[in-house]
Design a protein around this motif. Structure first.
Motif, PDB file in Angstrom:
ATOM      1  N   ILE A 231      -6.183  -3.958 -11.660  1.00  0.00           N
ATOM      2  CA  ILE A 231      -5.469  -2.744 -11.265  1.00  0.00           C
ATOM      3  C   ILE A 231      -4.090  -2.801 -11.908  1.00  0.00           C
ATOM      4  CG2 ILE A 231      -4.773  -1.262  -9.347  1.00  0.00           C
ATOM      5  CD1 ILE A 231      -7.793  -2.022  -9.449  1.00  0.00           C
ATOM      6  N   GLN A 232      -3.805  -1.836 -12.773  1.00  0.00           N
ATOM      7  CA  GLN A 232      -2.559  -1.820 -13.543  1.00  0.00           C
ATOM      8  C   GLN A 232      -1.862  -0.465 -13.336  1.00  0.00           C
ATOM      9  OE1 GLN A 232      -2.840  -1.598 -17.899  1.00  0.00           O
ATOM     10  NE2 GLN A 232      -1.606  -3.466 -18.024  1.00  0.00           N
ATOM     11  N   PRO A 233      -1.187  -0.274 -12.193  1.00  0.00           N
ATOM     12  CA  PRO A 233      -0.534   1.013 -11.926  1.00  0.00           C
ATOM     13  C   PRO A 233       0.574   1.292 -12.932  1.00  0.00           C
ATOM     14  CG  PRO A 233      -0.717  -0.312  -9.935  1.00  0.00           C
ATOM     15  CD  PRO A 233      -1.015  -1.220 -11.081  1.00  0.00           C
ATOM     16  N   LEU A 234       0.679   2.541 -13.361  1.00  0.00           N
ATOM     17  CA  LEU A 234       1.723   2.968 -14.283  1.00  0.00           C
ATOM     18  C   LEU A 234       2.461   4.155 -13.676  1.00  0.00           C
ATOM     19  CD1 LEU A 234      -0.242   2.763 -17.653  1.00  0.00           C
ATOM     20  CD2 LEU A 234       1.351   1.082 -16.715  1.00  0.00           C
ATOM     21  N   SER A 235       3.747   4.272 -13.999  1.00  0.00           N
ATOM     22  CA  SER A 235       4.579   5.320 -13.423  1.00  0.00           C
ATOM     23  C   SER A 235       5.195   6.197 -14.493  1.00  0.00           C
ATOM     24  CB  SER A 235       5.701   4.687 -12.575  1.00  0.00           C
ATOM     25  OG  SER A 235       6.643   5.656 -12.190  1.00  0.00           O
ATOM     26  N   GLN A 262      -5.976   2.180 -14.162  1.00  0.00           N
ATOM     27  CA  GLN A 262      -4.545   2.473 -14.255  1.00  0.00           C
ATOM     28  C   GLN A 262      -4.164   3.678 -13.377  1.00  0.00           C
ATOM     29  OE1 GLN A 262      -4.221   2.877 -18.568  1.00  0.00           O
ATOM     30  NE2 GLN A 262      -3.375   0.805 -18.713  1.00  0.00           N
ATOM     31  N   PRO A 263      -4.002   3.462 -12.092  1.00  0.00           N
ATOM     32  CA  PRO A 263      -3.647   4.564 -11.183  1.00  0.00           C
ATOM     33  C   PRO A 263      -2.173   4.940 -11.287  1.00  0.00           C
ATOM     34  CG  PRO A 263      -3.776   2.501  -9.975  1.00  0.00           C
ATOM     35  CD  PRO A 263      -4.184   2.185 -11.388  1.00  0.00           C
ATOM     36  N   ASP A 264      -1.813   6.040 -10.637  1.00  0.00           N
ATOM     37  CA  ASP A 264      -0.429   6.515 -10.598  1.00  0.00           C
ATOM     38  C   ASP A 264       0.386   5.606  -9.676  1.00  0.00           C
ATOM     39  OD1 ASP A 264       1.975   7.805 -10.229  1.00  0.00           O
ATOM     40  OD2 ASP A 264       1.119   9.721  -9.607  1.00  0.00           O
ATOM     41  N   ALA A 265       1.328   4.867 -10.250  1.00  0.00           N
ATOM     42  CA  ALA A 265       2.117   3.915  -9.472  1.00  0.00           C
ATOM     43  C   ALA A 265       2.951   4.598  -8.399  1.00  0.00           C
ATOM     44  CB  ALA A 265       3.021   3.103 -10.403  1.00  0.00           C
ATOM     45  N   SER A 275      -0.093   8.713  -0.548  1.00  0.00           N
ATOM     46  CA  SER A 275      -0.674   7.399  -0.819  1.00  0.00           C
ATOM     47  C   SER A 275      -2.152   7.344  -0.418  1.00  0.00           C
ATOM     48  CB  SER A 275       0.114   6.298  -0.103  1.00  0.00           C
ATOM     49  OG  SER A 275       0.031   6.447   1.306  1.00  0.00           O
ATOM     50  N   LEU A 276      -2.569   8.215   0.503  1.00  0.00           N
ATOM     51  CA  LEU A 276      -3.984   8.256   0.879  1.00  0.00           C
ATOM     52  C   LEU A 276      -4.846   8.796  -0.255  1.00  0.00           C
ATOM     53  CD1 LEU A 276      -4.710   9.292   4.546  1.00  0.00           C
ATOM     54  CD2 LEU A 276      -4.615   7.041   3.497  1.00  0.00           C
ATOM     55  N   THR A 277      -4.302   9.749  -1.016  1.00  0.00           N
ATOM     56  CA  THR A 277      -5.018  10.246  -2.194  1.00  0.00           C
ATOM     57  C   THR A 277      -5.185   9.114  -3.198  1.00  0.00           C
ATOM     58  OG1 THR A 277      -4.114  12.465  -1.886  1.00  0.00           O
ATOM     59  CG2 THR A 277      -4.988  11.942  -4.066  1.00  0.00           C
ATOM     60  N   ALA A 278      -4.117   8.325  -3.365  1.00  0.00           N
ATOM     61  CA  ALA A 278      -4.179   7.179  -4.274  1.00  0.00           C
ATOM     62  C   ALA A 278      -5.203   6.159  -3.779  1.00  0.00           C
ATOM     63  CB  ALA A 278      -2.801   6.534  -4.387  1.00  0.00           C
ATOM     64  N   LEU A 279      -5.241   5.940  -2.464  1.00  0.00           N
ATOM     65  CA  LEU A 279      -6.206   5.002  -1.880  1.00  0.00           C
ATOM     66  C   LEU A 279      -7.637   5.477  -2.128  1.00  0.00           C
ATOM     67  CD1 LEU A 279      -7.011   2.612  -0.023  1.00  0.00           C
ATOM     68  CD2 LEU A 279      -6.735   4.187   1.919  1.00  0.00           C
ATOM     69  N   LYS A 280      -7.885   6.737  -1.858  1.00  0.00           N
ATOM     70  CA  LYS A 280      -9.224   7.307  -2.034  1.00  0.00           C
ATOM     71  C   LYS A 280      -9.673   7.209  -3.491  1.00  0.00           C
ATOM     72  CE  LYS A 280     -11.857  11.492  -0.936  1.00  0.00           C
ATOM     73  NZ  LYS A 280     -11.766  12.864  -0.346  1.00  0.00           N
ATOM     74  N   ALA A 284     -12.676   4.732  -5.049  1.00  0.00           N
ATOM     75  CA  ALA A 284     -13.771   5.353  -5.805  1.00  0.00           C
ATOM     76  C   ALA A 284     -13.910   4.707  -7.180  1.00  0.00           C
ATOM     77  CB  ALA A 284     -13.525   6.850  -5.933  1.00  0.00           C
ATOM     78  N   ALA A 285     -12.778   4.445  -7.837  1.00  0.00           N
ATOM     79  CA  ALA A 285     -12.802   3.805  -9.160  1.00  0.00           C
ATOM     80  C   ALA A 285     -13.342   2.384  -9.070  1.00  0.00           C
ATOM     81  CB  ALA A 285     -11.398   3.808  -9.765  1.00  0.00           C
ATOM     82  N   ILE A 286     -12.941   1.662  -8.030  1.00  0.00           N
ATOM     83  CA  ILE A 286     -13.421   0.294  -7.828  1.00  0.00           C
ATOM     84  C   ILE A 286     -14.914   0.305  -7.520  1.00  0.00           C
ATOM     85  CG2 ILE A 286     -13.304  -1.683  -6.247  1.00  0.00           C
ATOM     86  CD1 ILE A 286     -10.250  -1.147  -6.105  1.00  0.00           C
ATOM     87  N   ASP A 287     -15.360   1.326  -6.818  1.00  0.00           N
ATOM     88  CA  ASP A 287     -16.791   1.436  -6.502  1.00  0.00           C
ATOM     89  C   ASP A 287     -17.612   1.642  -7.770  1.00  0.00           C
ATOM     90  OD1 ASP A 287     -18.494   1.160  -4.315  1.00  0.00           O
ATOM     91  OD2 ASP A 287     -18.884   3.313  -4.243  1.00  0.00           O
ATOM     92  N   LYS A 288     -17.051   2.349  -8.750  1.00  0.00           N
ATOM     93  CA  LYS A 288     -17.731   2.510 -10.038  1.00  0.00           C
ATOM     94  C   LYS A 288     -17.857   1.148 -10.733  1.00  0.00           C
ATOM     95  CE  LYS A 288     -16.419   7.307 -10.992  1.00  0.00           C
ATOM     96  NZ  LYS A 288     -15.657   8.208 -11.895  1.00  0.00           N
ATOM     97  N   THR A 289     -16.777   0.356 -10.659  1.00  0.00           N
ATOM     98  CA  THR A 289     -16.824  -1.001 -11.213  1.00  0.00           C
ATOM     99  C   THR A 289     -17.896  -1.812 -10.504  1.00  0.00           C
ATOM    100  OG1 THR A 289     -14.480  -1.016 -11.828  1.00  0.00           O
ATOM    101  CG2 THR A 289     -15.528  -3.154 -11.494  1.00  0.00           C
TER     102      THR A 289
END
Length: 298
Positions: A231-235, A262-265, A275-280, A284-289
Motif C-alpha cells: 500500500i503506497q498512498p500518494l497525496s 496507490q490510494p489517495d493519502a 476516510s470511510l470511502t478510502a477504507l471501502k 475492495a482493491a485488497i480483495d482483488k489482490t
C-alpha cells in the motif's frame, strides 16, 4: 360630549403607548433570539477539522485555518493563519473567533497555550480510531449549532463502518506492507491511524508489534516478510514526492505479482467521514489482490 372626546383621546394615547411597548418588547425578544440562533465563528487548525465542519454544515463559520486545508473546494478560500509548525497569533487576535478547534497532535503546543492564556476558547480534536470520528462529529455539531445534521452524519458513518467491517470479517488474511514515507522508508504499527485499515481489510502487518506507531525501517527488514500487497498512498499535496522504487526488488511477491496499490493519502490519513470511502476502496482493491493470489495458488 367633552368627556367622551377626552376619554376617546386617552384611549387612543393608551393604545399608541401599548403598541409602542409591544414593539419594544418584540425588538428585545428578537435580539435574544438572534443571540441564541447566532452560530459561533471558528478558527479550525487542521485540514481534517475543516473537512469535518463542512460535513456538519458549519463550513461557512470558519474564518481562519492552516496550510493544506483544501477539501472541500470552498475550503481553499479560507484565510490561512499558520501551519503545523507555527501559528500567526496576531492574526488570531485580529480575527477574534468565538471558538478555536485545534488538533491535539498536529499544532504547536506553545502557541495553543498562549491562546488559552489570552482567553480564547480552545477545544481539541484527537481522533485515534474510526469510532472517534462519529464522537467528534456530534461534539462539534453541538458546539457550532448543527446538532441535527451532526447526528445524521454520525449515524450514517457508524452504519457504514459496521457494514464494511462485516463485509470483510471472514476474508482470508494476506500479508501487506504500508509505505507511509519513502525517504527514509517509514511504515506503520499498532497505535497508528492506518493500522486499522489493515485490521478491517484483513491484512497482516509484519511490523504491527513495533513499539513506535510509525517506525523507520530498511528494505532488508521487509524482504523476509514475503509481502503479498504493498500500500503506497500518494497525496496531491506531495507532487514532488517520489515513492519507494519497489521495482528494484522483484523477489518480493507483491512486486512480482504487480500488487502495489496507490490510494489517495489525503482521504486515508485525514480523520474524517471521507476516510470511510478510502477504507471501502482499499478493502475492495485488497480483495482483488486476494482473488489473484488464490487463482495463482489454484
Amino acid at each position: 360630549m367633552k368627556l367622551t372626546v377626552l376619554l376617546l383621546t386617552l384611549l387612543l394615547i393608551a393604545n399608541a403607548a401599548y403598541a409602542e411597548l409591544n414593539k419594544e418588547l418584540n425588538r428585545e425578544t428578537n435580539k435574544e433570539l438572534s443571540k441564541k440562533e447566532a452560530k459561533p465563528t471558528i478558527i479550525a487548525l487542521s485540514p481534517h477539522i475543516v473537512e469535518m465542519l463542512y460535513d456538519i454544515g458549519a463550513g461557512e463559520q470558519i474564518i481562519g485555518t492552516t496550510a493544506f486545508a483544501d477539501y472541500p473546494e470552498q475550503a481553499k478560500k479560507i484565510p490561512r493563519i499558520g501551519n503545523y509548525i507555527r501559528l500567526q497569533l496576531e492574526r488570531v487576535i485580529e480575527l477574534q473567533p468565538d471558538l478555536i478547534i485545534a488538533w491535539k497532535n498536529g499544532n504547536p503546543s506553545d502557541d495553543l497555550a498562549r491562546l488559552e492564556q489570552l482567553g480564547f476558547n480552545v477545544i481539541y480534536s484527537h481522533p485515534q480510531i474510526f469510532s472517534d470520528i462519529a464522537k467528534e462529529v456530534r461534539h462539534f455539531a453541538k458546539l457550532t449549532g448543527h446538532s441535527a445534521q451532526g447526528e445524521r452524519v454520525a449515524k450514517k458513518f457508524e452504519l457504514e463502518l459496521a457494514k464494511i467491517t462485516m463485509a470483510y470479517q471472514d476474508k482470508t488474511v494476506i500479508t501487506g506492507f504500508y509505505e507511509l514515507w519513502s525517504r527514509p522508508l517509514t511504515t506503520v504499527a499498532k497505535g497508528s491511524w492506518p493500522q486499522q485499515f489493515f485490521n478491517i481489510c484483513k491484512v497482516k502487518n509484519p511490523f504491527a508489534q513495533v513499539i513506535t506507531p510509525y517506525p523507520q525501517i530498511s528494505i532488508e527488514q521487509v524482504l523476509p516478510a514475503a509481502v503479498q500487497v504493498i500500500i503506497q498512498p500518494l497525496s496531491v499535496n506531495q507532487k514532488e514526492r517520489e515513492g519507494f522504487n519497489w521495482q528494484d526488488w522483484p523477489m518480493i511477491p507483491a512486486v512480482a505479482n504487480k500488487q502495489i496499490i496507490q490510494p489517495d493519502a489525503d482521504a486515508m490519513h485525514r480523520m474524517t467521514v471521507r476516510s470511510l470511502t478510502a477504507l471501502k476502496d482499499l478493502c475492495a482493491a485488497i480483495d482483488k489482490t486476494r482473488t489473484i493470489l488464490q487463482q495463482k495458488h489454484n
